[in-house]
Design an enzyme around this catalytic site. Structure first.
Site, mmCIF file in Angstrom:
data_model
loop_
_atom_site.group_PDB
_atom_site.id
_atom_site.type_symbol
_atom_site.label_atom_id
_atom_site.label_comp_id
_atom_site.label_asym_id
_atom_site.label_seq_id
_atom_site.Cartn_x
_atom_site.Cartn_y
_atom_site.Cartn_z
ATOM 1 N N ASP A 159 -3.259 4.509 2.709
ATOM 2 C CA ASP A 159 -3.778 4.861 4.216
ATOM 3 C C ASP A 159 -3.146 6.358 4.250
ATOM 4 O OD1 ASP A 159 -4.613 2.324 4.639
ATOM 5 O OD2 ASP A 159 -2.670 1.538 5.463
ATOM 6 N N ASP A 161 0.711 -1.240 0.135
ATOM 7 C CA ASP A 161 -0.111 -0.123 -0.011
ATOM 8 C C ASP A 161 1.035 1.088 -0.064
ATOM 9 O OD1 ASP A 161 0.965 0.235 2.771
ATOM 10 O OD2 ASP A 161 -0.751 0.168 3.437
ATOM 11 N N ASP A 191 1.440 4.852 2.254
ATOM 12 C CA ASP A 191 1.006 5.343 3.741
ATOM 13 C C ASP A 191 1.399 6.788 3.534
ATOM 14 O OD1 ASP A 191 0.478 2.912 5.068
ATOM 15 O OD2 ASP A 191 2.506 2.313 4.277
HETATM 16 P P1 UTP Z 1 2.314 -1.141 6.527
HETATM 17 O O1 UTP Z 1 1.460 -2.239 6.796
HETATM 18 O O2 UTP Z 1 1.920 -0.106 5.449
HETATM 19 O O3 UTP Z 1 3.907 -1.627 6.369
HETATM 20 O O4 UTP Z 1 2.807 -0.115 7.811
HETATM 21 P P2 UTP Z 1 4.934 -1.136 5.361
HETATM 22 O O5 UTP Z 1 6.169 -1.013 6.161
HETATM 23 O O6 UTP Z 1 4.731 0.302 4.503
HETATM 24 O O7 UTP Z 1 4.797 -2.132 4.352
HETATM 25 P P3 UTP Z 1 4.199 -2.608 2.940
HETATM 26 O O8 UTP Z 1 5.017 -2.345 1.936
HETATM 27 O O9 UTP Z 1 3.223 -1.466 2.883
HETATM 28 O O10 UTP Z 1 3.711 -4.131 3.242
HETATM 29 C C1 UTP Z 1 3.687 1.008 7.932
HETATM 30 C C2 UTP Z 1 3.927 1.158 9.310
HETATM 31 O O11 UTP Z 1 2.920 1.773 9.854
HETATM 32 C C3 UTP Z 1 2.645 1.470 11.239
HETATM 33 C C4 UTP Z 1 3.467 -0.112 11.098
HETATM 34 O O12 UTP Z 1 4.337 -0.025 12.279
HETATM 35 C C5 UTP Z 1 4.255 0.021 9.865
HETATM 36 O O13 UTP Z 1 5.549 -0.005 10.521
HETATM 37 N N1 UTP Z 1 1.282 1.298 11.464
HETATM 38 C C6 UTP Z 1 0.394 0.866 10.695
HETATM 39 C C7 UTP Z 1 0.883 2.062 12.686
HETATM 40 O O14 UTP Z 1 1.893 2.450 13.468
HETATM 41 N N2 UTP Z 1 -0.442 1.878 13.075
HETATM 42 C C8 UTP Z 1 -1.436 1.513 12.270
HETATM 43 O O15 UTP Z 1 -2.571 1.531 12.316
HETATM 44 C C9 UTP Z 1 -0.876 0.794 10.949
HETATM 45 MG MG MG Z 2 2.614 0.621 3.784
#
Ligand code: UTP
Ligand code: MG
Length: 502
Positions: free
Chosen positions: A426, A336, A338
């Site tokens: 997100d 995804d 972020d």
């Molecule tokens: P992600 O699940 O998107 O992982 O969460 P990522 O490292 O970007 O990897 P991919 O490529 O999408 O799979 C990003 C970070 O956001 C934090 C998590 O700790 C994660 O490291 N997070 C996620 C939160 O702190 N709170 C949340 O509700 C969701």
């Molecule tokens: Mg991510």
């Protein structure tokens, strides 16, 4: 991956540490378990120090086992102590602090476990045991058990091992064996940080967090090119089915398990089952499965950044938008994209996400949106739900991304002639004074975050989460406007996002 809150909510929280051997005294430091070495100390002094530590809220174990975190000895002769420790056949010896009595006396004086410093350590000076022709590699002994003290880029030279360990971790997760799952993830994370590929088992000697099981897997891969245990898991019907079901947006291990128990084995089984009621998130997960199970490229992430930036500027020109998650760490592909957005005007950040969502809807690019209003309440800090989701306003979206907006073109499947694809995005919107904590928390990786929090707790008596940093003994919050401030409060060397791929 983000999952439906209901699914996240059912995760079992680890049980608080049992006060093994601590009598009926109140345990204040559940994360620290001491073992006092009787050699040189003598039985009566050991009993006295045990009572003293317990009276101050420490757990002191009578027996030396893998649950011990701090071994304290008056025997400063490192070689005899380490020979004795090696003979105990402990799996987690590399992860334990082996300390001289000065750490203990400092801790008793302060009434809390003080941070371990080099001067407290009784360092292993043993020569290589007979049969191992190569001495342990120099870096191994200096590698920290905490990911936040290891620089880990996206270049993983030990993928063959870490992929196998990830399967073992996932299998444990599906079987609710959280401790073992974490142990495999920690081991994989250590291997990811190594500057070279492991070519011989001896090269792993002295590395922290590598238990017997992990070593056996590494040895098998070195000898046979694969692990038989991992192959067995990969061909297991339950593992395959749970893996398939949890790959759907909004489906966590509990739901996957429920469907499996009903005898469902494929998506068509699930969709044809009258008793299964999909929530909105899962419906969108199935609807866009092909697209959102396909990796998002850096160019696609950039294009989405432009779209969101344009929306943010139109709504609040002084808002601050930053890419976070895996792409901020320099990953080429992600599951995804972020983003974190905040506004200088306190409180304004709470209304910005609904406005962004509204705008995207009008533009016809909003395929799915789950908005969660802020439940952040400064008076409720420090939050004790570490590792849980934070309380900031956030939204989980699926957006329609047009190919002509992506400079390198869409990462669509071969033969897919559509001019667009669906992508998971997100957005999180913390208040400005929480921005540094939220940015650090959302940048990840998950393992890096876990270890940052563990380090804060175990080594600094602090609590860190996405909202704040709290000093437990001083009973005060430590303010931060940048990530560097947080690293400095923790007494850690700063690490760039691209070094946090633990
Ligand atoms: P992600 O699940 O998107 O992982 O969460 P990522 O490292 O970007 O990897 P991919 O490529 O999408 O799979 C990003 C970070 O956001 C934090 C998590 O700790 C994660 O490291 N997070 C996620 C939160 O702190 N709170 C949340 O509700 C969701
Ligand atoms: Mg991510």
């Amino acid at each position: 991956m983000l999952r439906a809150p209901a699914v996240l909510g059912v995760r079992k929280r680890p049980r608080p540490a049992e006060a093994g051997g601590a009598g009926r005294q109140e345990v204040k430091f559940g994360d620290v378990r001491l073992y006092l070495v009787e050699r040189k100390m003598g039985l009566s002094r050991r009993s006295f120090l045990t009572r003293l530590a317990r009276s101050k809220g420490f757990i002191v174990d009578e027996a030396l086992s893998d649950t011990v975190t701090h071994v304290v000895s008056e025997d400063r002769e490192a070689s005899s102590l380490w020979t004795w420790l090696r003979q105990r056949a402990l799996k987690d010896l590399p992860g334990m602090h082996v300390l001289d009595i000065s750490w203990f006396t400092d801790s008793m004086r302060e009434g809390r476990p003080v941070a371990v410093e080099t001067r407290h350590l009784i360092q292993d000076t043993l020569p290589t045991p007979p049969g191992c022709s190569t001495p342990p590699p120099a870096p191994a002994s200096s590698i920290s058990q905490y990911a936040c003290q290891r620089r880990t880029t996206t270049e993983n030279r030990n993928r063959i091992f870490t992929d196998a360990l990830e399967v073992l971790a996932e299998s444990c997760e599906f079987n609710e064996m959280e401790g073992r799952c974490l142990a495999f993830r920690r081991a994989a994370s250590v291997l990811k940080s190594l500057p070279a590929a492991v070519q011989r088992l001896e090269a792993t000697r002295g590395l922290p967090c590598l238990g017997e099981h992990t070593r056996a897997v590494i040895e098998e891969i070195l000898q046979c090119g694969h692990s038989f245990e991992v192959r067995k898991i990969l061909s297991d019907e339950r593992y395959q089915t749970l893996k398939l079901f949890t790959s759907v947006f909004g489906v966590g291990p509990k739901t996957a398990e429920k469907w499996y128990r009903r005898g469902l084995r494929s998506f068509s089984d699930v969709l044809a089952e009258p008793g299964v009621r999909l929530n909105r998130m899962q419906q969108s997960g199935f609807l866009h499965y092909g697209d959102i199970s396909r990796a998002v490229s850096k160019a696609e992430a950039r294009a989405l950044g432009n779209i969101i930036d344009e929306a943010v500027r139109a709504i609040t020109p002084d808002a601050q938008l930053a890419l976070t998650g895996g792409f901020r760490r320099g990953k080429e592909f992600g599951h995804d994209v972020d983003f974190i957005v905040t506004t200088p005007e306190q409180g304004r950040e709470e209304t910005i996400l609904p406005q962004i969502i509204q705008r995207m809807k009008k533009q016809g690019i909003l395929l799915y949106s789950d908005y969660q209003a802020s439940t952040f309440d400064v008076s409720k800090l420090p939050s004790h739900r570490f590792e849980a989701m934070d309380h900031f306003a956030k939204c989980f979206l699926i957006l329609r991304l047009e190919g002509n907006q992506v400079d390198a073109g869409l990462n669509n499947a071969e033969g897919d002639s559509r001019s667009w694809r669906a992508v998971r995005v997100d957005l999180v919107a913390p208040p400005m004074d929480r921005y540094a904590f939220a940015l650090l928390g959302w940048t990840g990786s998950r393992q890096f975050e876990r270890d940052l929090r563990r380090f804060a707790r175990m080594e600094r008596q602090m609590l860190l989460d996405n909202h704040a940093l709290y000093h437990k003994t001083k009973k005060e919050f430590l303010a931060a406007t940048t990530e560097k401030d947080i690293f400095a409060h923790l007494g850690l060397e700063y690490m760039e996002p691209w070094q946090r791929n633990a």
